[in-house]
Design an enzyme around this catalytic site. Sequence first.
Site, PDB file in Angstrom:
ATOM      1  N   LYS A  37      -5.959 -81.041 -45.817  1.00 42.74           N
ATOM      2  CA  LYS A  37      -6.743 -80.365 -44.771  1.00 42.74           C
ATOM      3  C   LYS A  37      -5.968 -79.171 -44.216  1.00 42.74           C
ATOM      4  CE  LYS A  37      -6.789 -82.216 -40.422  1.00 42.74           C
ATOM      5  NZ  LYS A  37      -6.308 -81.244 -39.434  1.00 42.74           N
ATOM      6  N   ASN A  38      -4.697 -79.413 -43.860  1.00 44.44           N
ATOM      7  CA  ASN A  38      -3.962 -78.369 -43.157  1.00 44.44           C
ATOM      8  C   ASN A  38      -3.442 -77.254 -44.067  1.00 44.44           C
ATOM      9  OD1 ASN A  38      -4.570 -79.513 -40.759  1.00 44.44           O
ATOM     10  ND2 ASN A  38      -2.615 -80.593 -40.514  1.00 44.44           N
ATOM     11  N   ARG A  43      -9.541 -76.244 -33.654  1.00 46.94           N
ATOM     12  CA  ARG A  43      -8.339 -75.513 -33.257  1.00 46.94           C
ATOM     13  C   ARG A  43      -7.932 -74.473 -34.307  1.00 46.94           C
ATOM     14  NH1 ARG A  43      -3.879 -74.310 -29.722  1.00 46.94           N
ATOM     15  NH2 ARG A  43      -2.026 -74.166 -31.002  1.00 46.94           N
ATOM     16  N   CYS A  82      -8.941 -81.060 -31.149  1.00 48.26           N
ATOM     17  CA  CYS A  82      -8.567 -82.356 -30.572  1.00 48.26           C
ATOM     18  C   CYS A  82      -7.864 -82.187 -29.233  1.00 48.26           C
ATOM     19  CB  CYS A  82      -7.552 -83.070 -31.467  1.00 48.26           C
ATOM     20  SG  CYS A  82      -8.206 -83.683 -32.977  1.00 48.26           S
ATOM     21  N   ARG A 104      -4.818 -76.669 -25.674  1.00 48.98           N
ATOM     22  CA  ARG A 104      -3.599 -76.469 -26.474  1.00 48.98           C
ATOM     23  C   ARG A 104      -3.259 -74.982 -26.456  1.00 48.98           C
ATOM     24  NH1 ARG A 104      -5.092 -79.739 -31.752  1.00 48.98           N
ATOM     25  NH2 ARG A 104      -3.164 -78.938 -32.634  1.00 48.98           N
ATOM     26  N   PRO A 105      -1.984 -74.641 -26.161  1.00 55.50           N
ATOM     27  CA  PRO A 105      -1.625 -73.241 -25.926  1.00 55.50           C
ATOM     28  C   PRO A 105      -1.663 -72.370 -27.180  1.00 55.50           C
ATOM     29  CG  PRO A 105       0.336 -74.617 -25.920  1.00 55.50           C
ATOM     30  CD  PRO A 105      -0.838 -75.542 -26.036  1.00 55.50           C
ATOM     31  N   ILE A 106      -1.857 -71.054 -26.954  1.00 56.29           N
ATOM     32  CA  ILE A 106      -1.780 -70.100 -28.080  1.00 56.29           C
ATOM     33  C   ILE A 106      -0.848 -68.939 -27.717  1.00 56.29           C
ATOM     34  CG2 ILE A 106      -4.057 -70.666 -29.041  1.00 56.29           C
ATOM     35  CD1 ILE A 106      -5.106 -68.051 -27.751  1.00 56.29           C
ATOM     36  N   ASP A 107       0.034 -69.200 -26.738  1.00 58.55           N
ATOM     37  CA  ASP A 107       0.928 -68.136 -26.275  1.00 58.55           C
ATOM     38  C   ASP A 107       1.790 -67.543 -27.394  1.00 58.55           C
ATOM     39  OD1 ASP A 107       1.920 -70.882 -26.008  1.00 58.55           O
ATOM     40  OD2 ASP A 107       3.815 -69.955 -25.464  1.00 58.55           O
ATOM     41  N   LEU A 108       2.216 -68.380 -28.333  1.00 65.63           N
ATOM     42  CA  LEU A 108       3.090 -67.884 -29.401  1.00 65.63           C
ATOM     43  C   LEU A 108       2.346 -66.902 -30.308  1.00 65.63           C
ATOM     44  CD1 LEU A 108       4.785 -71.272 -30.381  1.00 65.63           C
ATOM     45  CD2 LEU A 108       5.731 -69.480 -28.927  1.00 65.63           C
ATOM     46  N   ASP A 154       1.592 -86.501 -37.189  1.00 64.29           N
ATOM     47  CA  ASP A 154       0.288 -86.950 -37.717  1.00 64.29           C
ATOM     48  C   ASP A 154       0.366 -88.347 -38.342  1.00 64.29           C
ATOM     49  OD1 ASP A 154      -0.720 -84.544 -36.882  1.00 64.29           O
ATOM     50  OD2 ASP A 154      -0.633 -83.589 -38.839  1.00 64.29           O
ATOM     51  N   ILE A 163       5.924 -84.108 -30.038  1.00 66.53           N
ATOM     52  CA  ILE A 163       5.159 -82.866 -30.236  1.00 66.53           C
ATOM     53  C   ILE A 163       3.983 -82.737 -29.267  1.00 66.53           C
ATOM     54  CG2 ILE A 163       4.013 -81.402 -31.976  1.00 66.53           C
ATOM     55  CD1 ILE A 163       6.626 -82.094 -33.193  1.00 66.53           C
ATOM     56  N   ARG A 184     -13.636 -85.727 -39.737  1.00 60.36           N
ATOM     57  CA  ARG A 184     -13.040 -84.384 -39.666  1.00 60.36           C
ATOM     58  C   ARG A 184     -11.863 -84.257 -40.621  1.00 60.36           C
ATOM     59  NH1 ARG A 184     -11.057 -82.886 -34.016  1.00 60.36           N
ATOM     60  NH2 ARG A 184     -10.250 -81.200 -35.290  1.00 60.36           N
TER      61      ARG A 184
HETATM   62  N1  EPU Z   1       2.646 -74.675 -29.120  1.00 60.85           N
HETATM   63  C1  EPU Z   1       2.862 -73.825 -28.074  1.00 60.85           C
HETATM   64  N2  EPU Z   1       2.304 -72.573 -28.137  1.00 60.85           N
HETATM   65  C2  EPU Z   1       1.547 -72.163 -29.170  1.00 60.85           C
HETATM   66  C3  EPU Z   1       1.343 -73.047 -30.241  1.00 60.85           C
HETATM   67  C4  EPU Z   1       1.899 -74.304 -30.183  1.00 60.85           C
HETATM   68  O1  EPU Z   1       3.527 -74.154 -27.116  1.00 60.85           O
HETATM   69  O2  EPU Z   1       1.099 -71.012 -29.145  1.00 60.85           O
HETATM   70  C5  EPU Z   1       3.239 -76.025 -29.055  1.00 60.85           C
HETATM   71  C6  EPU Z   1       2.169 -77.111 -29.040  1.00 60.85           C
HETATM   72  O3  EPU Z   1       1.665 -77.351 -27.757  1.00 60.85           O
HETATM   73  C7  EPU Z   1       2.900 -78.291 -29.602  1.00 60.85           C
HETATM   74  C8  EPU Z   1       3.878 -77.644 -30.571  1.00 60.85           C
HETATM   75  O4  EPU Z   1       3.964 -76.269 -30.239  1.00 60.85           O
HETATM   76  O5  EPU Z   1       3.617 -78.938 -28.624  1.00 60.85           O
HETATM   77  C9  EPU Z   1       3.503 -77.795 -31.999  1.00 60.85           C
HETATM   78  O6  EPU Z   1       2.221 -77.354 -32.176  1.00 60.85           O
HETATM   79  P1  EPU Z   1       1.874 -76.599 -33.509  1.00 60.85           P
HETATM   80  O7  EPU Z   1       1.441 -75.221 -33.133  1.00 60.85           O
HETATM   81  O8  EPU Z   1       2.918 -76.764 -34.543  1.00 60.85           O
HETATM   82  O9  EPU Z   1       0.694 -77.383 -33.950  1.00 60.85           O
HETATM   83  P2  EPU Z   1      -0.381 -76.718 -34.750  1.00 60.85           P
HETATM   84  O10 EPU Z   1       0.195 -75.665 -35.597  1.00 60.85           O
HETATM   85  O11 EPU Z   1      -1.510 -76.377 -33.837  1.00 60.85           O
HETATM   86  C10 EPU Z   1      -0.291 -78.145 -36.942  1.00 60.85           C
HETATM   87  C11 EPU Z   1      -1.289 -79.075 -37.579  1.00 60.85           C
HETATM   88  C12 EPU Z   1      -1.354 -80.335 -36.737  1.00 60.85           C
HETATM   89  C13 EPU Z   1       0.012 -80.980 -36.719  1.00 60.85           C
HETATM   90  C14 EPU Z   1       1.032 -79.982 -36.154  1.00 60.85           C
HETATM   91  C15 EPU Z   1       2.435 -80.494 -36.162  1.00 60.85           C
HETATM   92  C16 EPU Z   1      -2.841 -77.531 -38.562  1.00 60.85           C
HETATM   93  C17 EPU Z   1      -4.202 -76.956 -38.564  1.00 60.85           C
HETATM   94  N3  EPU Z   1      -2.574 -78.410 -37.610  1.00 60.85           N
HETATM   95  O12 EPU Z   1      -0.832 -77.914 -35.649  1.00 60.85           O
HETATM   96  O13 EPU Z   1      -2.282 -81.191 -37.353  1.00 60.85           O
HETATM   97  O14 EPU Z   1      -0.018 -82.117 -35.914  1.00 60.85           O
HETATM   98  O15 EPU Z   1       0.986 -78.762 -36.899  1.00 60.85           O
HETATM   99  O16 EPU Z   1       2.813 -80.804 -37.442  1.00 60.85           O
HETATM  100  O17 EPU Z   1      -2.040 -77.228 -39.414  1.00 60.85           O
HETATM  101  C18 EPU Z   1      -3.913 -82.855 -37.423  1.00 60.85           C
HETATM  102  O18 EPU Z   1      -4.031 -82.572 -38.625  1.00 60.85           O
HETATM  103  O19 EPU Z   1      -4.440 -83.854 -36.892  1.00 60.85           O
HETATM  104  C19 EPU Z   1      -3.108 -81.964 -36.589  1.00 60.85           C
HETATM  105  C20 EPU Z   1      -3.184 -81.966 -35.263  1.00 60.85           C
END
Ligand code: EPU
Length: 419
Positions: free
Chosen positions: A22-23, A92, A116, A123-127, A306, A328, A399
Amino acid sequence: MSKFIIQGGAKLTGEIEVKGAKNATLKILPASLLSEEELIIKNLPNIEDIKRSLELLEDLGAKVIKQNDVYRIDTKNANKTTLEPEFANKFRASIMFTGPLLARFGEVKFPHPGGCVIGAGKRPIDLFLEGFKIFGADLTVKDDYYHLKSKALKGGEYFFSNVSVTATECLMMTAVLAEGVTVLKNCAMEPEIVSLAEYLNKHGAIIKGAGTPTIKIKGVKEIRAGSYEVIPDRIEAGTFAIMAAAAKSSITIKNCNPEHIESLLSVFDKINVKYQKGKDFLKIKSSGKILPYNIKTHEFPGFPTDLQSPYTVLMTQAQGSSLIHETIYDRRLLFTDILTQMGADIIMCDPHRVVVNGPTKLNGRKLTSPDIRAGIAIIIAALIAEGKTEIDNIYQIDRGYEKIDERLNKLQAQIIREE
Ligand code: EPU
């Protein structure tokens, strides 16, 4: 609303094939916008999040043709640069379209992505937002939309203050078409990132270091498209392995890459779960007593968040206490309340840590699936519980896991889907 009715107590046996990740798919679909040529994708999982992503791609003007299991994506006539909330709010990973659109058209407008509820608040997108600025993009926020614009993107340097999988991938995709060199530091190292970089490099990009903390990208004028085969879903593979261990069953997991779940296998070595691995398969052998073991979730190659929820269920069957430390996400342990309702002995220390005291007998109940990973964990709990479990809101499970009921029933599980 559809639901699953699961009769507990079945021993699992036989073989199960892991589907495409999926990812990884959620990134390759947006990557199709980086080129005007047709992209052919094989091994795409037939799951709800991917359907949402394909709908969004079509709304942007791409043509999607499905031929058996092969998808042909043609983005030549894609010209829209706004992600409509009706699509973006549903998942997301809609955020993954922002980088490629900005790179190709110099502009993108989008709402805060949905998905989710596993972190505190939205969930933040600041980065992402901070990262886009290094390319010289201007950001305005108006009427609930973020709007990024740039005349010509230029490479720059960015250090991720938090390790983020999607932010790493998104900035990597943007940098591919930006002028000059981009250096991304403190990057995530997940196999899905490596796979995306390999695809892009094969089709004209110059990316070095994917899979390490520092990624260097030399911008190019154009990316060709071509074909891409989605890598096996390591989370599915790990989930099936944990499921077999919890159900004291022997199964063979095919079409997987055991190298991608070494962190889990190293834990299996400690908790007396026996397995045999090959290049693309994993056999789990019915084991004796399961031992307790503490885990702490971590970015790859550490123990994946996960797989935390399935592992927590497994520890309810271990001979003693285990500490589960979820580093996380803030809300990913809340589902343990459901396990407690089923008879588990779990103490929540704080939002990030629980102690699971095993072994406990679980009992079937009427439950609701809160999110994808908690949902599959509840299925595991239901499979090993005494009696029947009814799980509502199974859209959350669909999903992420293709036809999970049919596939597990082939392993002798007893799951009925009621529409
Ligand atoms: N974070 C920030 N700012 C940002 C982005 C992330 O502070 O702009 C923080 C998040 O709040 C969190 C941490 O960074 O505490 C890690 O989040 P990350 O951005 O790595 O998560 P993601 O990229 O949104 C992906 C997978 C997730 C998986 C995580 C960790 C995808 C689409 N999603 O999420 O998968 O849990 O990496 O490995 O690739 C799932 O499949 O159920 C799932 C949630």
